[in-house]
Design a protein around this motif. Structure first.
Motif, mmCIF file in Angstrom:
data_model
loop_
_atom_site.group_PDB
_atom_site.id
_atom_site.type_symbol
_atom_site.label_atom_id
_atom_site.label_comp_id
_atom_site.label_asym_id
_atom_site.label_seq_id
_atom_site.Cartn_x
_atom_site.Cartn_y
_atom_site.Cartn_z
ATOM 1 N N UNK A 47 -1.825 7.093 -14.270
ATOM 2 C CA UNK A 47 -1.128 6.976 -12.984
ATOM 3 C C UNK A 47 -1.242 5.542 -12.492
ATOM 4 N N UNK A 48 -0.124 4.969 -12.086
ATOM 5 C CA UNK A 48 -0.203 3.655 -11.452
ATOM 6 C C UNK A 48 -0.414 3.850 -9.947
ATOM 7 N N UNK A 49 -1.474 3.272 -9.430
ATOM 8 C CA UNK A 49 -1.789 3.379 -8.005
ATOM 9 C C UNK A 49 -1.286 2.125 -7.308
ATOM 10 N N UNK A 50 -0.385 2.325 -6.349
ATOM 11 C CA UNK A 50 0.340 1.213 -5.737
ATOM 12 C C UNK A 50 0.249 1.289 -4.216
ATOM 13 N N UNK A 51 -0.424 0.333 -3.625
ATOM 14 C CA UNK A 51 -0.480 0.180 -2.171
ATOM 15 C C UNK A 51 0.492 -0.939 -1.810
ATOM 16 N N UNK A 52 1.509 -0.623 -0.995
ATOM 17 C CA UNK A 52 2.545 -1.595 -0.703
ATOM 18 C C UNK A 52 2.117 -2.718 0.223
ATOM 19 N N UNK A 53 1.061 -2.498 1.020
ATOM 20 C CA UNK A 53 0.668 -3.530 1.969
ATOM 21 C C UNK A 53 1.797 -3.843 2.937
ATOM 22 N N UNK A 54 2.162 -5.107 3.031
ATOM 23 C CA UNK A 54 3.192 -5.534 3.979
ATOM 24 C C UNK A 54 4.596 -5.114 3.562
#
Length: 357
Positions: free
Chosen positions: A97-104
């Motif tokens: 699984x790719x874990x992606x936090x978009x932030x801004x």
């Protein structure tokens, strides 16, 4: 020299070939960030890849970048992913699984929250929202005291990923999203211990990866990086020094692999290959550029020291991409209009190659 079709040992996983399906956003999740039966079919169709890396999965609601993307931070989301991983495994595949936090790179219309990033500097360009593209909003700068919880959110999602049956996780440290924002010198204007020097700018990435390693083990933890890239307006200075320092920390942690995008020149990338003693996944052409990766690109990077080669767009329209590459069969073109439109058209409707007598 290894070929694209040789097997490879990745930790406890025996990969039958060195072809990796790169993570690609497809915005087909159900309400609440749930994975769907169509997603199970989509990934299972592509299980002949040595390794699949899923689309970006948000580790929290505030970490969601785009509408229609899946999450891995609630029990319901975790349960929705189990049929996906089971379908891939039933077809003989392996999936991270790719874990992606978009932030801004997000919008209040998508999450209900003002996006947060290292500093109050908006991304460049329009972001996707439920009502269409809108200018990237002004993010709020994360308070020093809350940064650890955002680093820990990757580990929280990783625990859910393992519970859902994923073989591991890849943290999204590339393409202008939260980890990349901390590495940047124009998105990150902090003057505390998370900004300024190389040692400070890599701190968030190292803390997020360390927390994930503590949660699920180094053999199941990886990261994707885009050295020198300018996605969403990020800029980086001291690129070789920055990434050598980062790789040194990741080598100490013993990550499963590092996944590079070809976002800087070969000289820099080859220097980073020499600095990284572990498994290297290489995405051999510039992401979303005019050229799709092909067999020649893969062979060139295998000869230059990559262990595994990731392919993106070609996997959308060629569920049997491994077989097509192996047999030098035509690669079907992809319909860009269906990348993000939802539904099964342009998602489950690309056939395997039809041999004729």
């Amino acid at each position: 020299m290894a070929t694209l079709f040789d097997s490879y040992r990745l930790g406890d996983l025996a990969l039958p070939n060195r072809v990796v399906m790169a993570p690609m956003t497809r915005v087909r999740a159900a309400a609440g960030g749930l994975a769907t039966p169509s997603m199970a079919t989509y990934y299972a169709q592509r299980a002949s890849a040595g390794l699949i890396v899923s689309e970006g999965v948000q580790p929290s609601l505030i970490g969601q970048s785009n509408p229609g993307t899946p999450g891995l931070y609630t029990d319901e989301q975790t349960a929705s992913w189990r049929p996906v991983t089971e379908a891939v495994h039933a077809n003989g595949g392996r999936i991270f699984a790719q874990i992606m936090h978009g932030g801004r790179v997000s919008h209040p219309d998508t999450t209900g929250f003002q996006p947060a990033g290292p500093s109050a500097v908006p991304a460049t360009g329009d972001v996707f929202t439920p009502t269409g593209p809108q200018p990237a909003p002004m993010p709020r700068a994360l308070d020093l005291a809350e940064i650890p919880e955002h680093a820990e959110s990757y580990a929280h999602a990783a625990r859910h990923a393992v519970e859902a049956g994923f073989d591991g996780v890849e943290l999204h440290g590339a393409n202008g999203y939260l980890i990349s924002q901390f590495l940047s010198t124009n998105a990150n204007l902090r003057t505390d211990r998370y900004g300024g020097s190389v040692a400070n700018r890599i701190r968030f990435a190292v803390e997020a990866v360390s927390a994930t390693v503590d949660a699920i083990g180094a053999a199941r933890t990886a990261i994707r990086l885009s050295p020198g890239a300018t996605f969403w307006g990020v800029e980086e200075t001291e690129v070789p020094e920055l990434y050598v320092a980062l790789l040194s920390e990741f080598a100490r942690l013993g990550l499963a692999y590092v996944h590079f995008e070809a976002t800087t020149d070969d000289e820099v990338l080859l220097g980073l290959r020499r600095a990284w003693p572990g498994t290297l996944v290489m995405n051999p052409v510039y992401p979303m550029g005019p050229k799709q990766a092909g067999r020649d690109d893969a062979d060139r990077w295998l000869a230059q020291g990559a262990d595994l080669i990731s392919f993106g767009r070609a996997f959308i329209s060629n569920p049997d991409l491994v077989e097509r590459l192996r047999g030098a069969l035509p690669i079907a073109p992809v319909d860009e209009a269906t990348y993000y439109q939802g539904g099964d058209a342009g998602y489950l409707t690309y056939p395997a190659y039809q041999h004729t007598a």
